[in-house]
Design a protein around this motif. Structure first.
Motif, PDB file in Angstrom:
ATOM      1  N   UNK A 146      -0.282 -13.162 -15.170  1.00  9.23           N
ATOM      2  CA  UNK A 146      -1.692 -13.459 -15.394  1.00  9.23           C
ATOM      3  C   UNK A 146      -2.156 -12.791 -16.679  1.00  9.23           C
ATOM      4  N   UNK A 147      -3.111 -13.394 -17.389  1.00 13.65           N
ATOM      5  CA  UNK A 147      -3.612 -12.796 -18.626  1.00 13.65           C
ATOM      6  C   UNK A 147      -4.454 -11.551 -18.352  1.00 13.65           C
ATOM      7  N   UNK A 148      -4.537 -10.692 -19.335  1.00 13.26           N
ATOM      8  CA  UNK A 148      -5.315  -9.459 -19.219  1.00 13.26           C
ATOM      9  C   UNK A 148      -6.780  -9.750 -18.901  1.00 13.26           C
ATOM     10  N   UNK A 149      -7.269 -10.915 -19.321  1.00 19.50           N
ATOM     11  CA  UNK A 149      -8.670 -11.272 -19.098  1.00 19.50           C
ATOM     12  C   UNK A 149      -9.026 -11.342 -17.605  1.00 19.50           C
ATOM     13  N   UNK A 150      -8.030 -11.479 -16.763  1.00 18.36           N
ATOM     14  CA  UNK A 150      -8.304 -11.582 -15.330  1.00 18.36           C
ATOM     15  C   UNK A 150      -8.384 -10.230 -14.631  1.00 18.36           C
ATOM     16  N   UNK A 151      -8.130  -9.146 -15.362  1.00 16.22           N
ATOM     17  CA  UNK A 151      -8.115  -7.826 -14.736  1.00 16.22           C
ATOM     18  C   UNK A 151      -9.430  -7.518 -14.024  1.00 16.22           C
ATOM     19  N   UNK A 152     -10.556  -7.791 -14.695  1.00 12.60           N
ATOM     20  CA  UNK A 152     -11.852  -7.482 -14.101  1.00 12.60           C
ATOM     21  C   UNK A 152     -12.088  -8.236 -12.811  1.00 12.60           C
ATOM     22  N   UNK A 153     -11.712  -9.517 -12.789  1.00  9.05           N
ATOM     23  CA  UNK A 153     -11.892 -10.303 -11.563  1.00  9.05           C
ATOM     24  C   UNK A 153     -11.081  -9.718 -10.424  1.00  9.05           C
ATOM     25  N   UNK A 154      -9.799  -9.472 -10.670  1.00 10.48           N
ATOM     26  CA  UNK A 154      -8.945  -8.994  -9.583  1.00 10.48           C
ATOM     27  C   UNK A 154      -9.301  -7.578  -9.151  1.00 10.48           C
ATOM     28  N   UNK A 155      -9.709  -6.747 -10.087  1.00 11.49           N
ATOM     29  CA  UNK A 155     -10.138  -5.403  -9.728  1.00 11.49           C
ATOM     30  C   UNK A 155     -11.335  -5.472  -8.773  1.00 11.49           C
ATOM     31  N   UNK A 156     -12.291  -6.329  -9.099  1.00 10.05           N
ATOM     32  CA  UNK A 156     -13.455  -6.507  -8.226  1.00 10.05           C
ATOM     33  C   UNK A 156     -13.084  -7.122  -6.896  1.00 10.05           C
ATOM     34  N   UNK A 157     -12.184  -8.102  -6.928  1.00  6.28           N
ATOM     35  CA  UNK A 157     -11.737  -8.760  -5.692  1.00  6.28           C
ATOM     36  C   UNK A 157     -11.119  -7.761  -4.733  1.00  6.28           C
ATOM     37  N   UNK A 158     -10.238  -6.908  -5.247  1.00  8.59           N
ATOM     38  CA  UNK A 158      -9.556  -5.951  -4.382  1.00  8.59           C
ATOM     39  C   UNK A 158     -10.540  -4.935  -3.807  1.00  8.59           C
ATOM     40  N   UNK A 159     -11.572  -4.604  -4.561  1.00  9.40           N
ATOM     41  CA  UNK A 159     -12.592  -3.684  -4.045  1.00  9.40           C
ATOM     42  C   UNK A 159     -13.429  -4.347  -2.945  1.00  9.40           C
ATOM     43  N   UNK A 160     -13.672  -5.659  -3.084  1.00  6.76           N
ATOM     44  CA  UNK A 160     -14.504  -6.368  -2.102  1.00  6.76           C
ATOM     45  C   UNK A 160     -13.772  -6.668  -0.800  1.00  6.76           C
ATOM     46  N   UNK A 161     -12.462  -6.598  -0.810  1.00  4.68           N
ATOM     47  CA  UNK A 161     -11.713  -6.884   0.407  1.00  4.68           C
ATOM     48  C   UNK A 161     -12.145  -5.952   1.538  1.00  4.68           C
ATOM     49  N   UNK A 162     -11.995  -6.377   2.785  1.00  2.00           N
ATOM     50  CA  UNK A 162     -12.371  -5.517   3.918  1.00  2.00           C
ATOM     51  C   UNK A 162     -11.757  -4.124   3.809  1.00  2.00           C
ATOM     52  N   UNK A 163     -12.415  -3.165   4.425  1.00  2.00           N
ATOM     53  CA  UNK A 163     -12.060  -1.750   4.252  1.00  2.00           C
ATOM     54  C   UNK A 163     -10.638  -1.446   4.702  1.00  2.00           C
ATOM     55  N   UNK A 164     -10.206  -2.062   5.803  1.00  2.00           N
ATOM     56  CA  UNK A 164      -8.869  -1.759   6.335  1.00  2.00           C
ATOM     57  C   UNK A 164      -7.819  -2.524   5.531  1.00  2.00           C
ATOM     58  N   UNK A 165      -7.422  -1.954   4.402  1.00  2.00           N
ATOM     59  CA  UNK A 165      -6.482  -2.638   3.517  1.00  2.00           C
ATOM     60  C   UNK A 165      -5.515  -1.637   2.930  1.00  2.00           C
ATOM     61  N   UNK A 166      -4.329  -2.131   2.586  1.00  2.00           N
ATOM     62  CA  UNK A 166      -3.325  -1.276   1.967  1.00  2.00           C
ATOM     63  C   UNK A 166      -2.611  -2.029   0.865  1.00  2.00           C
ATOM     64  N   UNK A 167      -2.336  -1.316  -0.227  1.00  2.00           N
ATOM     65  CA  UNK A 167      -1.676  -1.908  -1.385  1.00  2.00           C
ATOM     66  C   UNK A 167      -0.265  -1.334  -1.482  1.00  2.00           C
ATOM     67  N   UNK A 168       0.707  -2.208  -1.323  1.00  2.00           N
ATOM     68  CA  UNK A 168       2.103  -1.822  -1.263  1.00  2.00           C
ATOM     69  C   UNK A 168       2.805  -2.091  -2.588  1.00  2.00           C
ATOM     70  N   UNK A 169       3.687  -1.188  -2.953  1.00  2.00           N
ATOM     71  CA  UNK A 169       4.565  -1.452  -4.085  1.00  2.00           C
ATOM     72  C   UNK A 169       5.971  -0.999  -3.727  1.00  2.00           C
ATOM     73  N   UNK A 170       6.946  -1.825  -4.097  1.00  2.00           N
ATOM     74  CA  UNK A 170       8.348  -1.473  -3.938  1.00  2.00           C
ATOM     75  C   UNK A 170       8.882  -1.102  -5.308  1.00  2.00           C
ATOM     76  N   UNK A 171       9.591   0.019  -5.367  1.00  2.00           N
ATOM     77  CA  UNK A 171      10.136   0.481  -6.639  1.00  2.00           C
ATOM     78  C   UNK A 171      11.651   0.613  -6.547  1.00  2.00           C
ATOM     79  N   UNK A 172      12.297   0.329  -7.650  1.00  2.00           N
ATOM     80  CA  UNK A 172      13.721   0.545  -7.801  1.00  2.00           C
ATOM     81  C   UNK A 172      13.919   1.338  -9.087  1.00  2.00           C
ATOM     82  N   UNK A 173      14.475   2.512  -8.963  1.00  2.00           N
ATOM     83  CA  UNK A 173      14.617   3.410 -10.119  1.00  2.00           C
ATOM     84  C   UNK A 173      13.266   3.636 -10.814  1.00  2.00           C
TER      85      UNK A 173
END
Length: 265
Positions: A146-173
């Protein structure tokens, strides 16, 4: 209204909460969602339940979106009133993005994923956060291309999501190779932003990702789970079916881009 329709309406409402628009307004049972035109789900009419009482509902909706410079988009599912899809087609609305809503029991998904993970989990770092921080957002935009221009939208979207939420990341090295978001409302968990780096697909990481999302959801009280997937995404649909998911119903969008100005005010 029968039991099936009641379920469709209830789950459509829950699923809508996982992708909350920047602003919305109601016409009786229907919700008109807007978010600067980013994503159909956040810029469409959630048309569930009966038709609006106003006989001029279509003109009102088209004017609403036209004044915002947006196309009129309807989210059509088995929770929508009978005949709506065909009616919109006669009015020049094109069909777009057929999807499936799939459900499963959390325990079954956890067990199936655990059985299929084999040795994968041992080399993967699993990290959770209560919010999408800068690192998570950076990885999300990169993995989804996604383009950098969408950062503001997604940042706001994730904040508006219901309170009981978790953001997962899988890392390798110490490199992020997969992401997902789990949102719990009552007995239901919904999963969005499920994405794996293209260089790591086909290696069984989907099972690791879904197992982690499911275990988090179980810990937060969700005994059932759902997700929405584009029908043509056969690898994803196949993965979910192997985990125990079943398609409960389909939905799609109806879009009209060439809205005409209303003659009367």
């Amino acid at each position: 209204m029968n039991e099936k329709i009641d379920f469709y309406i209830a789950i459509d409402k829950v699923a809508s909460n996982t992708w909350p628009a920047e602003s919305s307004t109601s016409i009786d049972n229907w919700l008109l969602r807007t978010s600067r035109g980013v994503t159909k789900r956040a810029n469409s009419v959630l048309a569930i339940g009966e038709y609006p009482n106003d006989p001029n509902w279509l003109a009102r909706i088209e004017q609403f979106y036209q004044e915002l410079g947006l196309p009129a988009i309807f989210h059509i599912s088995d929770a929508s009133p009978e005949g709506l899809d065909g009616f919109l087609q006669t009015k020049g609305y094109a069909i777009d993005t057929p999807c499936l809503l799939m459900t499963a029991t959390s325990r079954q998904v956890s067990d199936n994923a655990n059985n299929k993970m084999m040795h994968k989990k041992s080399s993967i770092q699993i990290e959770w956060a209560d919010a999408a921080d800068a690192e998570w957002l950076d990885a999300f935009l990169m993995l989804e291309q996604f383009p950098e221009e969408r950062r503001g939208f997604y940042s706001g979207l994730f904040e508006r999501m219901p309170v009981q939420k978790g953001f997962l990341q899988l890392k390798l090295n110490d490199q992020i190779i997969a992401l997902g978001t789990a949102i719990v409302e009552g007995e239901w968990a919904g999963f969005v932003n499920v994405v794996i780096h293209e260089g790591h697909r086909g290696k069984g990481l989907g099972y690791v990702l879904m197992h982690a999302l499911t275990e988090w959801s179980l810990e937060h009280g969700a005994t059932k789970q759902y997700l929405q997937v584009i029908t043509s995404n056969i690898p994803a649909v196949t993965l979910y079916e192997k985990l125990g998911y079943q398609a409960r119903y389909g939905y799609h969008y109806r879009i009209k881009y060439d809205l005409q100005p209303l003659v009367s005010s």
